[in-house]
Design a protein around this motif. Structure first.
Motif, mmCIF file in Angstrom:
data_model
loop_
_atom_site.group_PDB
_atom_site.id
_atom_site.type_symbol
_atom_site.label_atom_id
_atom_site.label_comp_id
_atom_site.label_asym_id
_atom_site.label_seq_id
_atom_site.Cartn_x
_atom_site.Cartn_y
_atom_site.Cartn_z
ATOM 1 N N LEU A 18 0.837 -1.203 0.000
ATOM 2 C CA LEU A 18 0.000 0.000 0.000
ATOM 3 C C LEU A 18 0.873 1.254 0.000
ATOM 4 C CD1 LEU A 18 -2.707 -1.079 2.601
ATOM 5 C CD2 LEU A 18 -3.059 -0.733 0.153
ATOM 6 N N ALA A 19 1.946 1.220 0.798
ATOM 7 C CA ALA A 19 2.829 2.386 0.888
ATOM 8 C C ALA A 19 3.462 2.693 -0.472
ATOM 9 C CB ALA A 19 3.921 2.141 1.929
ATOM 10 N N ARG A 67 2.041 5.042 -3.215
ATOM 11 C CA ARG A 67 2.242 6.489 -3.176
ATOM 12 C C ARG A 67 3.728 6.765 -3.277
ATOM 13 N NH1 ARG A 67 -1.138 5.961 1.256
ATOM 14 N NH2 ARG A 67 -3.322 6.468 0.844
ATOM 15 N N ASN A 110 0.631 -3.013 -8.984
ATOM 16 C CA ASN A 110 0.975 -2.415 -10.277
ATOM 17 C C ASN A 110 -0.104 -2.689 -11.314
ATOM 18 O OD1 ASN A 110 3.223 -0.950 -9.927
ATOM 19 N ND2 ASN A 110 4.653 -2.478 -10.698
ATOM 20 N N ARG A 111 -0.806 -3.806 -11.149
ATOM 21 C CA ARG A 111 -1.834 -4.172 -12.118
ATOM 22 C C ARG A 111 -3.236 -3.864 -11.608
ATOM 23 N NH1 ARG A 111 2.184 -7.048 -12.252
ATOM 24 N NH2 ARG A 111 3.184 -7.979 -14.068
ATOM 25 N N TYR A 155 -11.750 1.217 -9.062
ATOM 26 C CA TYR A 155 -12.653 0.624 -8.077
ATOM 27 C C TYR A 155 -12.691 1.456 -6.807
ATOM 28 C CZ TYR A 155 -12.327 -3.436 -11.091
ATOM 29 O OH TYR A 155 -12.370 -4.265 -12.163
ATOM 30 N N GLU A 210 -11.807 4.622 -6.499
ATOM 31 C CA GLU A 210 -12.384 5.940 -6.784
ATOM 32 C C GLU A 210 -13.898 5.841 -6.770
ATOM 33 O OE1 GLU A 210 -10.529 7.120 -10.426
ATOM 34 O OE2 GLU A 210 -8.596 7.308 -9.410
ATOM 35 N N ALA A 211 -14.414 4.766 -7.357
ATOM 36 C CA ALA A 211 -15.869 4.577 -7.381
ATOM 37 C C ALA A 211 -16.417 4.472 -5.968
ATOM 38 C CB ALA A 211 -16.205 3.315 -8.172
ATOM 39 N N ARG A 230 -15.104 5.618 -3.241
ATOM 40 C CA ARG A 230 -14.969 6.909 -2.572
ATOM 41 C C ARG A 230 -16.093 7.840 -3.023
ATOM 42 N NH1 ARG A 230 -9.745 8.855 -4.225
ATOM 43 N NH2 ARG A 230 -9.046 6.765 -3.747
ATOM 44 N N ASP A 231 -16.395 7.859 -4.314
ATOM 45 C CA ASP A 231 -17.438 8.738 -4.826
ATOM 46 C C ASP A 231 -18.808 8.353 -4.295
ATOM 47 O OD1 ASP A 231 -15.525 10.060 -6.084
ATOM 48 O OD2 ASP A 231 -15.990 9.382 -8.116
ATOM 49 N N LEU A 232 -18.941 7.097 -3.909
ATOM 50 C CA LEU A 232 -20.218 6.660 -3.331
ATOM 51 C C LEU A 232 -20.273 6.951 -1.849
ATOM 52 C CD1 LEU A 232 -20.816 3.304 -5.168
ATOM 53 C CD2 LEU A 232 -22.282 5.305 -5.201
#
Lengths: 272, 304
Positions: free
Chosen positions: A94-95, A98, A163-164, A169, A171-172, A174-176
């Motif tokens: 996860l680190a 970024r 990486n793949r 997903y 972003e979706a 989060r937007d919800l």
């Protein structure tokens, strides 16, 4: 290539592959068979009768040293290494999604951990603990030594996974209106769960079978590979093969369990 | 899926909140990387620095004396035995590398290009993988009833009348060491090569076929160049594993051959830690140079 008739190349390679499998499994099946050697049988073929004599022999403390104790230690250590490898690799994966200061050196350090000869790790940790004045133990120094072997595998697998991994997903989610934790728990985690199980399998088996890194770090009490190694030099009966059969079957059990979990996770995801 | 479609292109419309999130995100990255950094710092970096320091220390039969002497290096590099041991280890590395590369490539190539269904590919790959998840020592010992004086191979050879007396060099010899190493380490070649082969766009091969290339030409001009990164990763694994090996050499040669790590192991059991440390530094530098050399030849960064 599908639909064509099998070429000559296919058959040559198929035979080559078959021989490779014989090469891989042949010797293992030899000790599997020989572990059922009769009480008067020796270390080689032919079988002198068939018996469970050497398996019974295995449970007697004096015959083979401390088999039960070393098995328990290796099993516990394997589980410890497994849990830490999965959690730390996931966090590091996860680190690395970024950018952060020190990301590149840390990545190279993880790769270096793969190529540094295991006996050097063993020597270094052994001498360091000795100089600092801490007693080496299987749950301390050997634990750390094993992690230097399992973590780079875990980190590299996680690196490849992320990486793949499409950020769409998350972003979706989060937007919800999902919180970061909800996004992680309900979106990310189910998708990468099979890979995490794979990392866990790696962590457990690499630790369970590790010899060189335990050599100077295990302290007073032997882990199973150290015990088996001790036996190779002073045991000259098929009890050695019986031990080999038991540990190999145990490894097979762990592997099939893990594959079962991966398949189950896949099915559940397909349904949900 | 419907959700993803509804979502507009990346949202530039939340300046203040986004900045806070990105600051928190960066902080989170450090926290997430910290455990890995801590573990590798304590159990990899510190021990290596310790070894470098100890390699300059003085010692006698009882204890170590912090110092700055070069005798450990002088003794290591000045001895004819050391050089011969290094050469012997490099010889093992070269032979095992060539064999595992050959076997690994064809096994991976067979599964990736000649097995038709994905399920069968997975099954065959797993069949290759399983033995590598079992104990190395047991897998080594399992050669004894096969190669030994009264082992399967010798019994068969005598039965067939090919030899009159058991062949002695099958076990406890360089042959046995190399055989066991190939047995133990081939998967480290198969996996990365299989991985790169599976990612080759099949359209490239179709295109080469359509342009009139025959099977050999496709293999040589399309598949092999694209498989190089996988071969490089496999090479790094195999070479570093062989260079670090002492137990295979000890068990399979019956104590008749030496490797650098085995020499270190003997020094360690005699409590000559500074001597072992000097050896460790030389071995580490050699291994890192070899890895750097491989990375110069083949770029593997695309593989991750």
């Amino acid at each position: 290539m599908a639909g064509e008739r099998r070429s000559v190349t296919f058959w040559i390679l198929a035979v080559f592959f078959g021989l490779f499998l014989v090469f891989l499994y042949g010797p293992l099946s030899a000790i599997l068979i020989l572990s059922f050697q009769g009480p008067s049988g020796g270390l080689t073929f032919p079988l002198n009768g068939v018996s469970l004599h050497w398996f019974r022999n295995l449970t007697e403390q004096q015959a083979v040293g401390d088999f039960g104790g070393s098995f328990r230690r290796s099993f516990t250590l394997g589980l410890m290494v497994m849990v830490v490898t999965v959690v730390v690799s996931l966090l590091a994966g996860l680190a690395f999604r970024r950018r952060f200061v020190g990301a590149t050196p840390l990545f190279y350090l993880a790769v270096a951990s793969l190529v540094v000869p295991s006996i050097i790790i063993s020597l270094g940790i052994g001498v360091m603990f000795q100089q600092v004045g801490i007693r080496p133990s299987w749950y301390g120094s050997a634990f750390g030594a094993h992690l230097t072997w399992t973590l780079p595998f875990g980190v590299l697998i996680m690196f490849a996974v992320f990486n793949r991994f499409s950020p769409a997903y998350e972003e979706a989610a989060r937007d919800l209106g999902a919180s970061p934790w909800q996004t992680f728990r309900h979106v990310l985690l189910p998708m990468i769960a099979p890979m995490l199980v794979g990392v866990g399998l790696f962590g457990f088996t690499l630790s369970y079978d590790e010899f060189a890194r335990s050599l100077m770090t295990a302290g007073t009490y032997n882990t199973l590979p150290l015990e088996i190694y001790g036996m190779t030099t002073n045991v000259t009966t098929p009890v050695l093969y019986a031990l080999g059969t038991v540990t190999t079957l145990f490894s097979f059990l762990v592997i099939s369990l893990t594959l079962g979990i991966i398949v189950w996770l896949g099915r559940r995801r397909a349904r949900g | 899926m419907a959700i993803a479609v509804e979502q507009p292109a990346a949202s530039p419309a939340r300046p203040a909140g986004a900045r806070l999130v990105s600051v928190l995100g960066r902080l989170a990255a450090y926290l997430q990387a910290a455990p890995l950094a801590l573990i590798l710092g304590v159990f990899l970096l510190a021990p290596i620095l310790m070894i470098v320091a100890v390699s300059f220390w003085d010692y006698d039969f009882a204890r170590l004396y912090p110092d700055f002497v070069l005798t450990n290096y002088a003794e290591t590099l000045g001895s004819w035995v050391t050089w011969r041991t290094y050469l012997n280890t490099l010889k093992y590395a070269a032979i095992v590398w060539a064999l595992t590369l050959f076997i690994g490539f064809w096994v991976a190539y067979f599964i990736a290009f000649h097995v038709r269904t994905a399920t069968m590919q997975t099954v065959l790959f797993l069949v290759c993988t399983v033995p590598f998840l079992t104990s190395n020592i047991i897998r080594m010992i399992s050669w004894i009833p096969v190669l030994g004086r009264n082992g399967l191979v010798n019994a068969t050879l005598i039965e067939m009348g090919l030899v009159s007396a058991p062949v002695e060099w099958l076990l406890y010899s360089d042959f046995a060491v190399v055989l066991a190493m190939v047995h133990l380490y081939t998967l480290f070649m198969v996996t990365p090569i299989f991985n790169t082969l599976m990612r080759i766009d099949r359209a490239l091969i179709e295109a080469a076929r359509d342009a009139g290339a025959n099977g050999c030409q496709v293999l040589w001009n399309v598949v092999l160049p694209l498989a190089k990164p996988g071969m490089a990763i496999g090479t790094i694994f195999v070479v570093t594993l062989v260079m670090a090996d002492f137990i295979t050499v000890q068990v399979m040669s019956g104590g008749q051959s030496a490797s650098v790590a085995l020499m270190m192991r003997n020094q360690m059991s005699l409590l000559q830690y500074p001597a072992a440390a000097a050896n460790a530094v030389v071995l580490l530098v050699l291994v890192l140079l070899m890895v750097a050399g491989i990375l110069r030849v083949v770029d593997i960064r695309k593989e991750l």
